[in-house]
Design a protein around this motif. Sequence first.
Motif, PDB file in Angstrom:
ATOM      1  N   SER A  16      18.621  -4.009  -0.793  1.00  0.00           N
ATOM      2  CA  SER A  16      18.578  -2.875  -0.818  1.00  0.00           C
ATOM      3  C   SER A  16      17.333  -1.806  -1.783  1.00  0.00           C
ATOM      4  CB  SER A  16      19.818  -2.566  -1.774  1.00  0.00           C
ATOM      5  OG  SER A  16      19.180  -4.111  -2.858  1.00  0.00           O
ATOM      6  N   LEU A  17      17.529  -0.897  -2.369  1.00  0.00           N
ATOM      7  CA  LEU A  17      16.513  -0.202  -3.052  1.00  0.00           C
ATOM      8  C   LEU A  17      16.131  -1.232  -4.006  1.00  0.00           C
ATOM      9  CD1 LEU A  17      14.457   1.547  -3.868  1.00  0.00           C
ATOM     10  CD2 LEU A  17      16.370   3.108  -4.807  1.00  0.00           C
ATOM     11  N   ALA A  18      17.497  -1.461  -4.647  1.00  0.00           N
ATOM     12  CA  ALA A  18      17.211  -2.534  -6.237  1.00  0.00           C
ATOM     13  C   ALA A  18      15.858  -3.630  -5.842  1.00  0.00           C
ATOM     14  CB  ALA A  18      18.890  -3.068  -6.503  1.00  0.00           C
ATOM     15  N   GLU A  19      15.826  -4.536  -4.503  1.00  0.00           N
ATOM     16  CA  GLU A  19      15.828  -5.316  -4.035  1.00  0.00           C
ATOM     17  C   GLU A  19      14.604  -5.118  -4.182  1.00  0.00           C
ATOM     18  OE1 GLU A  19      19.437  -8.635  -2.622  1.00  0.00           O
ATOM     19  OE2 GLU A  19      18.556  -6.701  -1.526  1.00  0.00           O
ATOM     20  N   ALA A  20      13.551  -4.154  -3.644  1.00  0.00           N
ATOM     21  CA  ALA A  20      12.781  -3.730  -3.162  1.00  0.00           C
ATOM     22  C   ALA A  20      11.057  -4.383  -4.322  1.00  0.00           C
ATOM     23  CB  ALA A  20      12.430  -2.481  -3.269  1.00  0.00           C
ATOM     24  N   ASN A  21      10.545  -4.662  -4.699  1.00  0.00           N
ATOM     25  CA  ASN A  21       9.301  -5.149  -5.565  1.00  0.00           C
ATOM     26  C   ASN A  21       8.352  -3.969  -5.653  1.00  0.00           C
ATOM     27  OD1 ASN A  21       7.353  -6.854  -6.704  1.00  0.00           O
ATOM     28  ND2 ASN A  21       5.564  -6.298  -4.650  1.00  0.00           N
ATOM     29  N   LYS A  22       8.792  -3.319  -6.968  1.00  0.00           N
ATOM     30  CA  LYS A  22       8.497  -2.233  -7.131  1.00  0.00           C
ATOM     31  C   LYS A  22       6.898  -1.864  -8.045  1.00  0.00           C
ATOM     32  CE  LYS A  22      12.728  -0.859  -8.059  1.00  0.00           C
ATOM     33  NZ  LYS A  22      13.008   0.024  -7.029  1.00  0.00           N
ATOM     34  N   LEU A  23       6.388  -1.322  -7.948  1.00  0.00           N
ATOM     35  CA  LEU A  23       5.159  -0.766  -8.550  1.00  0.00           C
ATOM     36  C   LEU A  23       4.567   0.326  -8.900  1.00  0.00           C
ATOM     37  CD1 LEU A  23       2.950  -2.132  -5.682  1.00  0.00           C
ATOM     38  CD2 LEU A  23       3.718  -3.311  -7.268  1.00  0.00           C
ATOM     39  N   GLN A  24       4.477  -0.111 -10.503  1.00  0.00           N
ATOM     40  CA  GLN A  24       4.224   2.018 -11.300  1.00  0.00           C
ATOM     41  C   GLN A  24       3.288   1.954 -11.040  1.00  0.00           C
ATOM     42  OE1 GLN A  24       7.201   2.832 -12.324  1.00  0.00           O
ATOM     43  NE2 GLN A  24       8.282   1.709 -11.420  1.00  0.00           N
ATOM     44  N   LEU A  25       2.482   3.204 -10.134  1.00  0.00           N
ATOM     45  CA  LEU A  25       1.660   3.475 -10.069  1.00  0.00           C
ATOM     46  C   LEU A  25       0.942   5.463 -10.055  1.00  0.00           C
ATOM     47  CD1 LEU A  25       0.304   2.122  -6.192  1.00  0.00           C
ATOM     48  CD2 LEU A  25      -0.408   1.034  -8.763  1.00  0.00           C
ATOM     49  N   GLY A  26      -0.735   5.453 -10.300  1.00  0.00           N
ATOM     50  CA  GLY A  26      -0.663   7.185 -11.309  1.00  0.00           C
ATOM     51  C   GLY A  26      -0.711   7.427 -12.844  1.00  0.00           C
ATOM     52  N   SER A  27      -0.154   8.665 -12.902  1.00  0.00           N
ATOM     53  CA  SER A  27      -0.474   9.165 -14.158  1.00  0.00           C
ATOM     54  C   SER A  27       0.655  10.586 -14.085  1.00  0.00           C
ATOM     55  CB  SER A  27      -2.035   8.466 -15.202  1.00  0.00           C
ATOM     56  OG  SER A  27      -2.326  10.185 -15.041  1.00  0.00           O
ATOM     57  N   MET A  28       0.326  11.240 -14.559  1.00  0.00           N
ATOM     58  CA  MET A  28       1.419  12.713 -15.192  1.00  0.00           C
ATOM     59  C   MET A  28       0.688  13.220 -15.396  1.00  0.00           C
ATOM     60  SD  MET A  28       4.345  12.420 -14.774  1.00  0.00           S
ATOM     61  CE  MET A  28       4.146  14.914 -14.994  1.00  0.00           C
ATOM     62  N   GLU A  29      -1.177  12.469 -16.137  1.00  0.00           N
ATOM     63  CA  GLU A  29      -2.223  13.844 -16.046  1.00  0.00           C
ATOM     64  C   GLU A  29      -3.357  13.886 -14.601  1.00  0.00           C
ATOM     65  OE1 GLU A  29      -1.202  11.444 -19.707  1.00  0.00           O
ATOM     66  OE2 GLU A  29      -1.740  10.625 -17.822  1.00  0.00           O
ATOM     67  N   THR A  30      -2.831  12.941 -13.626  1.00  0.00           N
ATOM     68  CA  THR A  30      -3.511  13.118 -12.426  1.00  0.00           C
ATOM     69  C   THR A  30      -2.335  13.631 -11.040  1.00  0.00           C
ATOM     70  OG1 THR A  30      -3.209  10.549 -12.273  1.00  0.00           O
ATOM     71  CG2 THR A  30      -5.423  11.870 -12.729  1.00  0.00           C
ATOM     72  N   ALA A  31      -1.054  13.259 -11.599  1.00  0.00           N
ATOM     73  CA  ALA A  31      -0.015  14.416 -10.529  1.00  0.00           C
ATOM     74  C   ALA A  31       0.176  13.586  -9.947  1.00  0.00           C
ATOM     75  CB  ALA A  31      -0.781  16.118 -10.194  1.00  0.00           C
ATOM     76  N   ASN A  32      -0.295  11.848 -10.036  1.00  0.00           N
ATOM     77  CA  ASN A  32       0.329  11.006  -8.825  1.00  0.00           C
ATOM     78  C   ASN A  32       1.393  10.007  -9.163  1.00  0.00           C
ATOM     79  OD1 ASN A  32      -1.709   9.435 -10.728  1.00  0.00           O
ATOM     80  ND2 ASN A  32      -2.624   9.516  -7.982  1.00  0.00           N
ATOM     81  N   HIS A  33       2.116   9.958 -10.405  1.00  0.00           N
ATOM     82  CA  HIS A  33       2.587   8.675 -11.725  1.00  0.00           C
ATOM     83  C   HIS A  33       4.018   9.022 -10.787  1.00  0.00           C
ATOM     84  CE1 HIS A  33       5.029   7.382 -14.385  1.00  0.00           C
ATOM     85  NE2 HIS A  33       4.834   6.241 -14.128  1.00  0.00           N
TER      86      HIS A  33
ATOM     87  N   THR B 219       7.740 -10.951   8.620  1.00  0.00           N
ATOM     88  CA  THR B 219       7.263 -10.701   9.623  1.00  0.00           C
ATOM     89  C   THR B 219       6.730 -10.654  10.370  1.00  0.00           C
ATOM     90  OG1 THR B 219       5.974  -8.087   8.570  1.00  0.00           O
ATOM     91  CG2 THR B 219       8.602  -8.318   8.362  1.00  0.00           C
ATOM     92  N   CYS B 220       6.232 -10.116  11.605  1.00  0.00           N
ATOM     93  CA  CYS B 220       5.124 -10.422  12.453  1.00  0.00           C
ATOM     94  C   CYS B 220       3.761  -9.328  11.958  1.00  0.00           C
ATOM     95  CB  CYS B 220       5.269 -10.345  13.982  1.00  0.00           C
ATOM     96  SG  CYS B 220       6.341 -11.607  15.032  1.00  0.00           S
ATOM     97  N   GLN B 221       4.119  -8.107  12.072  1.00  0.00           N
ATOM     98  CA  GLN B 221       3.311  -7.394  11.292  1.00  0.00           C
ATOM     99  C   GLN B 221       3.788  -6.183  11.284  1.00  0.00           C
ATOM    100  OE1 GLN B 221       1.481  -5.310  14.471  1.00  0.00           O
ATOM    101  NE2 GLN B 221       2.173  -5.970  15.856  1.00  0.00           N
ATOM    102  N   LEU B 222       4.991  -5.432  11.152  1.00  0.00           N
ATOM    103  CA  LEU B 222       5.624  -4.303  10.264  1.00  0.00           C
ATOM    104  C   LEU B 222       5.399  -4.470   9.032  1.00  0.00           C
ATOM    105  CD1 LEU B 222       7.178  -1.946  11.078  1.00  0.00           C
ATOM    106  CD2 LEU B 222       9.183  -3.670  11.185  1.00  0.00           C
ATOM    107  N   GLN B 223       5.561  -4.033   8.317  1.00  0.00           N
ATOM    108  CA  GLN B 223       5.014  -3.280   6.535  1.00  0.00           C
ATOM    109  C   GLN B 223       5.965  -1.830   6.627  1.00  0.00           C
ATOM    110  OE1 GLN B 223       1.823  -4.852   3.992  1.00  0.00           O
ATOM    111  NE2 GLN B 223       1.434  -4.678   5.962  1.00  0.00           N
ATOM    112  N   MET B 224       7.028  -2.090   5.519  1.00  0.00           N
ATOM    113  CA  MET B 224       7.612  -0.572   5.230  1.00  0.00           C
ATOM    114  C   MET B 224       7.928  -1.044   3.792  1.00  0.00           C
ATOM    115  SD  MET B 224      10.651   0.230   8.215  1.00  0.00           S
ATOM    116  CE  MET B 224      11.123   1.740   8.270  1.00  0.00           C
ATOM    117  N   GLY B 225       8.132   0.616   3.011  1.00  0.00           N
ATOM    118  CA  GLY B 225       8.168   0.877   1.985  1.00  0.00           C
ATOM    119  C   GLY B 225       8.912   1.465   1.770  1.00  0.00           C
ATOM    120  N   MET B 226       9.043   2.529   0.507  1.00  0.00           N
ATOM    121  CA  MET B 226       8.975   3.959   0.172  1.00  0.00           C
ATOM    122  C   MET B 226       8.780   4.130  -1.782  1.00  0.00           C
ATOM    123  SD  MET B 226      13.473   5.572  -0.070  1.00  0.00           S
ATOM    124  CE  MET B 226      13.086   4.016  -0.888  1.00  0.00           C
ATOM    125  N   THR B 227       7.783   5.452  -1.431  1.00  0.00           N
ATOM    126  CA  THR B 227       7.442   5.550  -2.257  1.00  0.00           C
ATOM    127  C   THR B 227       8.246   6.894  -3.127  1.00  0.00           C
ATOM    128  OG1 THR B 227       5.422   5.020  -1.564  1.00  0.00           O
ATOM    129  CG2 THR B 227       5.348   6.628  -3.191  1.00  0.00           C
TER     130      THR B 227
END
Length: 279
Positions: free
Chosen positions: A144-161, A175-183
């Motif tokens: 589930s989305l709640a179970e994802a490993n979450k990374l907080q990256l970027g910043s508002m100053e560089t418009a990529n938070h 998995t063998c080679q497949l990777q997926m995630g959502m930003t």
Amino acid sequence: MSTSYETRYASSPQAVKRYDTSQLRSEFLIDNLMKEGEITLTYSHYDRYIAGSAVPLTPLTLDTIDPLKSSYFLERRELGIINVGGNGTIIADGISYELGFKDALYIGSGNKEIIFKSDDAKNPAKFYLNSAPAHTHYPSKKVSLAEANKLQLGSMETANHRTVNQMIIGGVVTTCQLQMGMTELKIGSVWNTMPAHVHDRRMEVYFYLDIPENQAVCHFMGEAQETRHIWMNNHQAVISPPWSIHSGSGTSNYTFIWGMAGENLDYGDMDVCKINELR
């Protein structure tokens, strides 16, 4: 059959330098996704990756396609799915998995029958699909989305938070080679994956969603010193070759799903391109 497909062949960076807008979009843009009542697939010769969608109004069964030369779709493949629509169910060899909005499911190779269902045909599930060759079987797993490993990256100053939700990735799913995630980009941020990078041992596909009506995302690709761009709308995807950067900037904040396959499962294996050296 409810499953249709198209094939995309690999292009060299030398050839892409000469592509005009129409040819660039024809080679790399996937714009036939989320068709109601259909399964649509694009088979890429970059790492034999498949990206597609299933939008069931009535139950849809995933059929094999001719390029696979297999008796069923997952005979030598693994499958990742993220639901970007209404609630739905996926049945893999008789085992049911319920997926809500932005939930993910990994299905290992060897599962012979994959069925997609929507809880409500008036608000159908919209299953985004990625598949890669698999050398062995690993257990299927819902994330589930709640179970994802979450990374907080970027910043508002560089418009990529942004929040990177690692869903089908080592440490969460084997998995063998497949990777997926959502930003997911924060309000006020528009840049994803900046600084841009390349990873020569993996290809990638970006799928853009949550783009507001009358807004768009400009996706940047190509070699770091020879960049190109493709304007993209909601629920479109773009193929990124191993030699290409993959970065985007929107006229609003938005979300994108990234999917990868290739030689290496190391998420951090990348060569960063300095922003002031991009051309």
